[in-house]
Design an enzyme around this catalytic site. Sequence first.
Site, PDB file in Angstrom:
ATOM      1  N   ASP A 187      20.915  11.828   1.844  1.00 35.77           N
ATOM      2  CA  ASP A 187      21.288  10.616   1.110  1.00 35.77           C
ATOM      3  C   ASP A 187      21.753  11.075  -0.259  1.00 35.77           C
ATOM      4  O   ASP A 187      21.636  12.261  -0.595  1.00 35.77           O
ATOM      5  CB  ASP A 187      20.096   9.646   0.994  1.00 35.77           C
ATOM      6  N   HIS A 264      26.515   6.798   1.975  1.00 38.56           N
ATOM      7  CA  HIS A 264      25.291   7.419   1.439  1.00 38.56           C
ATOM      8  C   HIS A 264      25.485   8.937   1.385  1.00 38.56           C
ATOM      9  O   HIS A 264      24.551   9.691   1.685  1.00 38.56           O
ATOM     10  CB  HIS A 264      24.076   7.076   2.307  1.00 38.56           C
ATOM     11  N   GLU A 320      25.644   0.468   5.062  1.00 36.45           N
ATOM     12  CA  GLU A 320      26.070   0.181   3.693  1.00 36.45           C
ATOM     13  C   GLU A 320      27.309   0.948   3.215  1.00 36.45           C
ATOM     14  O   GLU A 320      27.389   1.326   2.044  1.00 36.45           O
ATOM     15  CB  GLU A 320      24.899   0.418   2.735  1.00 36.45           C
TER      16      GLU A 320
HETATM   17  C1  ACM Z   1      18.766   0.782   5.033  1.00 37.52           C
HETATM   18  O1  ACM Z   1      17.695   0.328   4.600  1.00 37.52           O
HETATM   19  N1  ACM Z   1      19.832   0.882   4.249  1.00 37.52           N
HETATM   20  C2  ACM Z   1      18.885   1.192   6.409  1.00 37.52           C
END
Ligand code: ACM
Length: 683
Positions: A187, A264, A320
């Site tokens: 991440d 991410h 996201e």
């Molecule tokens: C997440 O909580 N973005 C999977």
Amino acid sequence: MKKSTLAIGLTLITLLVACERKEHVSIIPIPLSVELQTKVFTLNEHTQLWTNASNGEETFLKEYAIKHQLGVWSDERPVSNAIILEIVDTLPDIETPEGYMLLTDKSGVKISALSEAGLFYGIQTLLQMTSEEKTIAHGKIIDEPRFEYRGMMLDVSRHFFGVDFIKKQIEAMAYYKLNHLHLHLTDAAGWRIEIKRYPELTQQAAWRTHALWKDWWNNDRLYINKEEENAYGGFYTQEQIREIVDYAQKHYITVIPEIEMPSHSEEVLAVYPELSCSHIPYKESDFCAGNDKVFEFIENVLLEIMELFPSHYIHIGGDEASKQSWKECLLCKARMQEEGIDSVDELQSYFIHRIESFLNAHERNLLGWDEILDGGLAPNATVMSWRGTEGGLKAMRMGHRAIMTPGEFCYFDAYQDAPHTQPEAFGGYLPLQKVYSYDPIPDTLDSKTAKLLYGVQGNLFAEYIPTEEHMEYMAYPRILALAEVAWSAPKNKSFEDFHARALKAVEDLRTKGYHPFDLCHEVGNRPGADKPVRHLGVGKQVVYADGSAYYKGYSAGGDSALVDGVRGGWTYGDKHWQGFLGRKGVDVIIDLGKTLPITSISADFMQICGPGVFMPACVIISISHDGETFTELKREDIKVVKDDAVTFKTFGWEGASKARYVRYQAQRSDFGGFLFVDEIVIK
Ligand code: ACM
């Protein structure tokens, strides 16, 4: 007795009563069927252990049973003072390989199962039953899991947790019959696994300028070289990953790696900026979807990942993605044209399909967060549903498997008790009881589709979890509640009974060196949140002034929410707080139907700065007889200050007056964001 002594005495009695537990079978998760008698079998230093399990497995089962002091090993099947672990071809009432039957009589304990995993779970039950005293009641336990997938996710990117810590959690997971450990390995906050072909990932992308995620996030979000002073970070070497995977396997736990894409991925794009659309480091979080070099990079990474993790699933994140840079990027636009793709959602779907084909070609399956549904789900993908359950249900209706991990029930980064009593958390409020109340199969789901529900998972995202102790504090005992959701039959579930078992489990965990939340002293929900509040406005009409509409996602039930007699709890997300995002803030008029004497008008607001929820800067309370001309009763200016706390404040008027109409106005501060109010209480 002096008043203060009385108060202390009463408090002590309350605590003792609150912590008292009933005597019963203290097994978590509660088994399918338990029939016990009063006679007991007592284990001692001469108790003999025997199994017919296959050689390889025997070694670990043997090692495990001896390590946990269940008895001494015997190569011959013992006939008395025995613990027999027996693989059988069939077992009445048990259909799954993880099921087991545990029989106890005067000759000892016999655990029968269709597989070694079943024997292992039978051993866990035996260990739990003998954790305090080495005695076990005569009788029969028949048990098997409700769901095949029972998971816990650890985020090791936002803060890094070492191998010994992971192994310790594997031991606890096994004890509570969880069988999947999902590691969120990559991440923005740091890449955490050695990839031999791309050394920069662990030379630089695994290290950052600040130890606390929050400090790093609120500053420059820079990655630095591992050797630099104060570099915070870390990663697992491939050797360490093998050690973790092997340790987990021995505990019947599959480790699923998550490698985030297409978003991410700031840390990757900082060291390999050519994989972003702009080629500029620190600019984007998404990989470029038009550049074949990106797929080459990801596939090379996945080849090493698949070499290390034998799991059926590889988790590719998928959540996201902003997709903004894709709209302008020449390569992305060319890809869209070439592939006949009309939207960036479809381009994400192209990305995921392509990675799925690669994984499938290597006999692995793709698992991703529910955004992988956007633009079209890849043909063999499994969906991990986190933004509620809708994504998972949709995938199941399309014939795909789903794992449920909705934020409302499964995100253990939320506060587990009154926020002012807790270390800073991500926000929200998820007490043990709420986790326990989760049933992933809604009544409306037909039984054929329900079979595609593979299981459930508790997630520990670590933005606000900087230490090992803190991680355990957030995990336990909530993950025990989820273990029972995942394993036990709904008909056997009772929160009161579970709570008593969880109190004991917390003590047990503490004895073993874990750091669970102090369940015994749980404060509980916000005072007033669990019972209706009576006042003159309940059920009356509310008119919202122009420009003071509530935000649809936080309607708390709509136009009647501010006078429904229901107070909000510790989180604005509990569907009892109404949110206002517009510049006008709150401006509502309540019609009491007739002129009434009034002695107080008040409303509560909450503040949690992280997600942009602030106290009002000014509150004005007025009344009227005709609904046209209002007389101001109170105007209060409030100094709104940003801080880390979650706070609740009441702004109101008290006096003696008469009115039919009450107007409550609350203006937003210069910070903007949301105002949240739960009820306008008129007395
Ligand atoms: C997440 O909580 N973005 C999977």
